[in-house]
Design a protein around this motif. Structure first.
Motif, short mmCIF file in Angstrom:
data_model
loop_
_atom_site.label_atom_id
_atom_site.label_comp_id
_atom_site.label_asym_id
_atom_site.label_seq_id
_atom_site.Cartn_x
_atom_site.Cartn_y
_atom_site.Cartn_z
N UNK A 1 51.70 43.08 44.97
CA UNK A 1 51.47 42.32 43.75
C UNK A 1 51.59 40.84 44.10
N UNK A 2 50.54 40.08 43.81
CA UNK A 2 50.48 38.68 44.23
C UNK A 2 50.05 37.79 43.07
N UNK A 3 50.31 36.51 43.22
CA UNK A 3 49.88 35.54 42.22
C UNK A 3 50.63 34.24 42.42
N UNK A 4 50.15 33.15 41.85
CA UNK A 4 50.84 31.87 41.94
C UNK A 4 52.22 31.94 41.31
N UNK A 5 53.04 30.96 41.57
CA UNK A 5 54.36 30.87 40.95
C UNK A 5 54.20 30.84 39.44
N UNK A 6 54.98 31.68 38.75
CA UNK A 6 54.89 31.74 37.30
C UNK A 6 53.79 32.62 36.77
N UNK A 7 53.15 33.40 37.65
CA UNK A 7 52.03 34.24 37.21
C UNK A 7 52.49 35.52 36.52
N UNK A 8 53.76 35.90 36.69
CA UNK A 8 54.28 37.10 36.05
C UNK A 8 54.50 38.27 36.98
N UNK A 9 54.36 38.04 38.30
CA UNK A 9 54.44 39.17 39.23
C UNK A 9 55.84 39.79 39.29
N UNK A 10 56.89 38.96 39.27
CA UNK A 10 58.25 39.53 39.29
C UNK A 10 58.57 40.21 37.97
N UNK A 11 58.07 39.67 36.86
CA UNK A 11 58.27 40.31 35.56
C UNK A 11 57.58 41.66 35.52
N UNK A 12 56.39 41.74 36.11
CA UNK A 12 55.67 43.01 36.18
C UNK A 12 56.50 44.04 36.93
N UNK A 13 57.05 43.65 38.07
CA UNK A 13 57.88 44.57 38.85
C UNK A 13 59.10 45.01 38.04
N UNK A 14 59.75 44.07 37.37
CA UNK A 14 60.96 44.40 36.61
C UNK A 14 60.67 45.35 35.46
N UNK A 15 59.52 45.16 34.80
CA UNK A 15 59.15 46.06 33.71
C UNK A 15 58.76 47.44 34.27
N UNK B 1 42.88 37.97 51.13
CA UNK B 1 44.02 37.68 50.28
C UNK B 1 44.27 36.17 50.22
N UNK B 2 44.21 35.52 51.38
CA UNK B 2 44.44 34.07 51.42
C UNK B 2 43.39 33.33 50.59
N UNK B 3 42.13 33.77 50.68
CA UNK B 3 41.06 33.11 49.92
C UNK B 3 41.27 33.28 48.42
N UNK B 4 41.68 34.48 48.01
CA UNK B 4 41.92 34.72 46.59
C UNK B 4 43.11 33.92 46.09
N UNK B 5 44.17 33.84 46.88
CA UNK B 5 45.34 33.06 46.47
C UNK B 5 45.00 31.57 46.38
N UNK B 6 44.18 31.10 47.31
CA UNK B 6 43.75 29.70 47.25
C UNK B 6 42.96 29.43 45.99
N UNK B 7 42.06 30.34 45.64
CA UNK B 7 41.26 30.17 44.44
C UNK B 7 42.13 30.19 43.19
N UNK B 8 43.09 31.11 43.13
CA UNK B 8 43.97 31.17 41.97
C UNK B 8 44.84 29.93 41.86
#
Length: 259
Positions: free
Chosen positions: A52-66, A245-252
C-alpha cells in the motif's frame, strides 16, 4: 496479470470470494473534519503480497489500521477472514487480532528481558494459548534464527530483531500479516533480506501479507501495489517493478503538490 497501471476510482474495488480482507465504502473522518479515507472499496486476496503506497497524508496507514481492526471506520464495512469487524466490540476485536492477525512494525517492539524464543511465544500466551515448543522453534528456523533461540534482543542485529518480530507475527498462523514500514529502520541489504523472507513466506506457506511502504524497491517485492491519494484508491499495479512504482509515486507527488 499485467504491469500496466490500472485506475481504481473510489468505490469501484472488485471484491472476490478469495479475498481474506474486504473493505467496502470505508470512510474515516477524524475530528469531524479531516477525511483520512474517502469511500475506499478493495479486496485483498488470500495468499498474496500487497503493498500500500501513497504520498504523506494519503491515508495508507489509516487503511491498514482499519483493515486490521486497530481503528473503526466512520462508515462502511471491513470483513477479515469472514468476520465483519465493524460490528464487533473492542474486546471482541482484540481477541480476533490476537488469534487471526500478525503485525510487524518499523520498531521491533521486542521485550529485552525475554529470550528470542519467549518473545516469539508471547502472542500465544496473550491469547490464552499454551505455546508448543516445537511450533515456536519451527517458525524461528523458518526465519533463519534456529541457532539464536536463547539469545536476547540486545545481542542481535537490527535485521535479526526484525526476523524475530516476523516470527512472532507468524507463530499464531494468522489469516493476515500486516506490516507498517517493516524495513524502514534497516539498511538496504538487510531490508532486501527481510523483504525476501516475506516474499518466501507468501510463496511457500500461502501466507497473506499486506505492507504499507514508501519505498518502490520494497513494493516491487509484492504481487500488487495499491496507490492512495487524498484518502481514495487511485490506481494499482499487478507484478509491479521498481521503475513503475517510482513513476507512479512521482506522479502522485506532483499532483498533490499542485493542489
Amino acid at each position: 496479470m499485467t504491469n500496466s497501471l490500472q485506475e481504481a476510482p473510489a468505490g469501484d474495488g472488485v471484491l472476490g470470494y478469495d479475498d481474506v480482507v474486504r473493505l467496502t465504502a470505508v470512510r474515516k473522518v477524524y475530528g469531524g473534519a479531516v477525511v483520512a479515507l474517502d469511500g475506499v472499496s478493495v479486496g485483498l486476496r488470500r495468499g498474496s503480497f500487497t503493498a500500500i503506497m501513497g504520498p504523506s497524508g494519503s491515508g495508507k496507514s489509516t487503511l491498514l489500521q482499519c483493515a486490521a481492526g486497530l481503528d473503526r471506520p466512520s462508515s462502511g464495512s471491513v470483513e477479515l477472514d469472514g468476520v465483519e469487524l465493524t460490528s464487533l466490540g473492542e474486546r471482541e476485536r482484540t481477541r480476533l487480532r490476537r488469534r487471526r492477525i500478525g503485525f510487524v512494525f518499523q520498531a521491533y517492539n521486542l521485550l529485552p528481558a525475554l529470550t528470542v524464543r519467549d518473545n516469539v511465544a508471547l502472542p500465544l500466551r496473550l491469547a490464552g494459548r499454551r505455546p508448543k515448543r516445537r511450533t515456536v522453534e519451527e517458525v524461528l528456523r523458518r526465519v533463519g534464527l534456529g541457532d539464536r533461540m536463547r539469545s536476547r534482543p540486545g545481542e542481535l542485529s537490527g535485521g535479526q530483531q526484525q526476523r524475530v518480530a516476523i516470527a512472532r507475527a507468524l507463530v499464531a498462523r494468522p489469516a493476515v500479516l500486516f506490516g507498517d514500514e517493516p524495513t524502514g529502520a534497516l539498511d538496504t541489504g538487510t531490508a532486501r533480506e527481510v523483504l525476501g523472507l516475506l516474499r518466501e513466506t507468501v510463496r511457500e506457506t500461502g501466507q497473506t501479507v499486506v505492507m504499507v511502504t514508501h519505498d518502490p524497491i520494497a513494493a516491487a517485492h509484492a504481487d500488487r501495489a495499491l496507490f492512495l491519494a487524498d484518502g481514495r484508491l487511485v490506481g494499482e499495479l499487478d507484478q509491479p517493478t521498481v521503475e513503475q512504482v517510482a513513476a507512479q509515486m512521482t506522479r502522485l507527488g506532483a499532483d498533490g503538490a499542485g493542489r
